[in-house]
Design an enzyme around this catalytic site. Structure first.
Site, PDB file in Angstrom:
ATOM      1  N   HIS A 174       0.936  -1.462   0.010  1.00  0.00           N
ATOM      2  CA  HIS A 174      -0.104   0.111   0.109  1.00  0.00           C
ATOM      3  C   HIS A 174       0.988   1.265   0.133  1.00  0.00           C
ATOM      4  CE1 HIS A 174       0.519  -0.072   4.229  1.00  0.00           C
ATOM      5  NE2 HIS A 174      -0.302  -1.040   4.562  1.00  0.00           N
ATOM      6  N   ARG A 228      11.122  16.970   1.376  1.00  0.00           N
ATOM      7  CA  ARG A 228      10.545  17.067  -0.104  1.00  0.00           C
ATOM      8  C   ARG A 228      11.347  16.102  -0.867  1.00  0.00           C
ATOM      9  NH1 ARG A 228      12.079  22.625  -2.811  1.00  0.00           N
ATOM     10  NH2 ARG A 228      14.173  22.084  -2.339  1.00  0.00           N
ATOM     11  N   ASP A 254      -7.016  -3.865   1.378  1.00  0.00           N
ATOM     12  CA  ASP A 254      -6.622  -3.920   2.893  1.00  0.00           C
ATOM     13  C   ASP A 254      -7.697  -3.727   3.677  1.00  0.00           C
ATOM     14  OD1 ASP A 254      -4.731  -3.538   4.960  1.00  0.00           O
ATOM     15  OD2 ASP A 254      -4.955  -1.127   4.772  1.00  0.00           O
ATOM     16  N   LEU A 300      -5.800   6.488   9.290  1.00  0.00           N
ATOM     17  CA  LEU A 300      -6.705   5.482   8.721  1.00  0.00           C
ATOM     18  C   LEU A 300      -6.273   4.192   9.492  1.00  0.00           C
ATOM     19  CD1 LEU A 300      -6.493   6.556   5.021  1.00  0.00           C
ATOM     20  CD2 LEU A 300      -8.346   7.277   6.624  1.00  0.00           C
ATOM     21  N   GLY A 329      -7.068   1.027   8.220  1.00  0.00           N
ATOM     22  CA  GLY A 329      -7.480   0.166   7.216  1.00  0.00           C
ATOM     23  C   GLY A 329      -8.811   0.585   6.195  1.00  0.00           C
TER      24      GLY A 329
END
Length: 387
Positions: free
Chosen positions: A214, A225, A271, A308, A310
């Protein structure tokens, strides 16, 4: 489960848009021939192959006790999503909990021939990941640790040799030796949940790491950067990359760049977690603890909404999203979720919709920007059918 065997399936080839008849013999595609067009024909494509399934439809593969019945129930739910192969994913946990989950999954596969056809292996995501906040994601910091070959062998024994993919971070001192040992024993290694530097990533690839798990997620909220570990993985030509295409894990602009950079080496992964298919609300989960599922389908930590926990969307929904957002056409989006992950695992399904390939098929229609599965076929046998 009693299976219905098919000899002929008609539909529109997802690659060409041409109506075809697929002749099936002994579980394989014997021939594909053109037929006359009909307005009632559905679409035909290879079944989805998901490299990362943590749970689905209320079943959590990392919540103990886990049963063979739960694994089979989850598998049946995935058939309704067009999935014909997937890797149950065991994540960061205590040594004993990981061993128990692997043992139950392996025993269920061994005892049920149908599961063995659907589950070609197990994905171990962690605990050999970055201990840093951000890259660690929602994995429990109490159980994160450096790669340990003796411990991994213990887990592989519990899994009856079925661990096929390991996601780790090469930032640990002994990671390169661990990667080399995995590759020598036929276990594929992915880089993920990492804070590794440029040379550490390059060394991991030289040692045999072949995938980014992922990509773009399991990362710091703020990065230099350049250089940084996302650019470094994008620049490694030997690394394939999986992405979560649910509209929440990666902005459309990032998806577009990843697709342009990785080209044929880009793949989709769900996921998906146990809350997939569930109702919005607050929940307590193994990974992340208290989480919130929004009405829009975003799953995040309750106390840290920027993190997050999942995805609750399947490959079917990810493919729909990429097409709806015009990030790619149907053939490319579908291949990223089917033949490409099959090829990565070395499965016969890598040949897709072609003579000689396994008859692993998804029969679907596209309605209002959404793909709707109404038949899933594995080796010529109907696993799921609706309407």
């Amino acid at each position: 489960m009693q299976e219905t065997e098919l000899r002929l399936v008609e539909g529109v080839d997802y690659r060409t848009g041409s109506p075809v008849a697929v002749e099936i013999e002994d579980g394989r595609i014997r021939d594909i021939r053109n037929i006359k067009r009909s307005d009632d024909l559905p679409w035909l494509a290879p079944g989805f192959v998901d490299l990362q399934v943590n749970g689905f439809a209320g079943i959590d593969l990392n919540a103990l006790p886990l049963s063979a019945e739960a694994l089979f129930s989850l598998t049946r739910m995935l058939w309704a999503e067009g999935v014909t192969a997937y890797l149950p994913t065991v994540i960061t946990n205590s040594d004993e909990a990981i061993e128990e989950a692997l043992r139950v999954i392996a025993a269920a596969i061994r005892e049920e021939p149908l599961l063995e056809r659907i589950i070609p292996g197990i994905h171990l995501e962690g605990p050999f990941i970055s201990p840093e906040d951000g890259p660690r994601g929602a994995h429990d910091p109490a159980y994160v640790k450096p790669p340990d070959w003796t411990l991994f062998q213990r887990w592989q024994n519990a899994a009856a040799g079925r661990i096929r993919l390991v996601t780790l971070s090469p930032e640990w001192p002994d990671a390169i030796d661990f990667i080399e040992k995995c590759v020598r024993t036929g276990v594929r290694v992915a880089i993920g949940h990492t804070a590794a530097g440029t040379e550490q990533i390059a060394a991991a690839v030289r040692a045999g790491a072949s995938l980014s798990t992922h990509l773009g997620n399991g990362a710091h909220a703020m990065l230099p950067r350049h250089p940084n570990y996302i650019w470094d993985q994008l620049a490694e030509d030997q690394l394939l990359a999986t992405m979560i295409g649910d509209g929440f894990h990666l902005p459309d602009s990032v998806l577009k760049v990843f697709l342009a950079m990785k080209k044929e080496k880009a793949m989709l992964v769900s996921d998906v977690v146990s809350l997939g298919g569930g109702e919005p609300g607050e929940y307590e989960t193994h990974i992340g603890g208290k989480v919130v599922l929004t009405p829009e389908g975003k799953l995040h930590l309750k106390e840290q909404p920027q993190l997050l926990a999942g995805s609750v969307q399947t490959l079917r929904q990810s493919v729909s999203y990429l097409i709806r957002k015009q990030l790619c056409k149907l053939p490319q989006a579908w291949d990223m979720a089917s033949v490409r992950p099959a090829a990565y695992l070395g499965l016969p399904a890598l040949r897709g919709l072609a003579a000689g390939a396994p008859a692993d098929l998804a029969v679907f229609k596209q309605t209002a920007g959404e793909i709707r599965i109404f038949r899933t076929i594995k080796r010529g046998c109907v696993l799921h059918e609706t309407g």
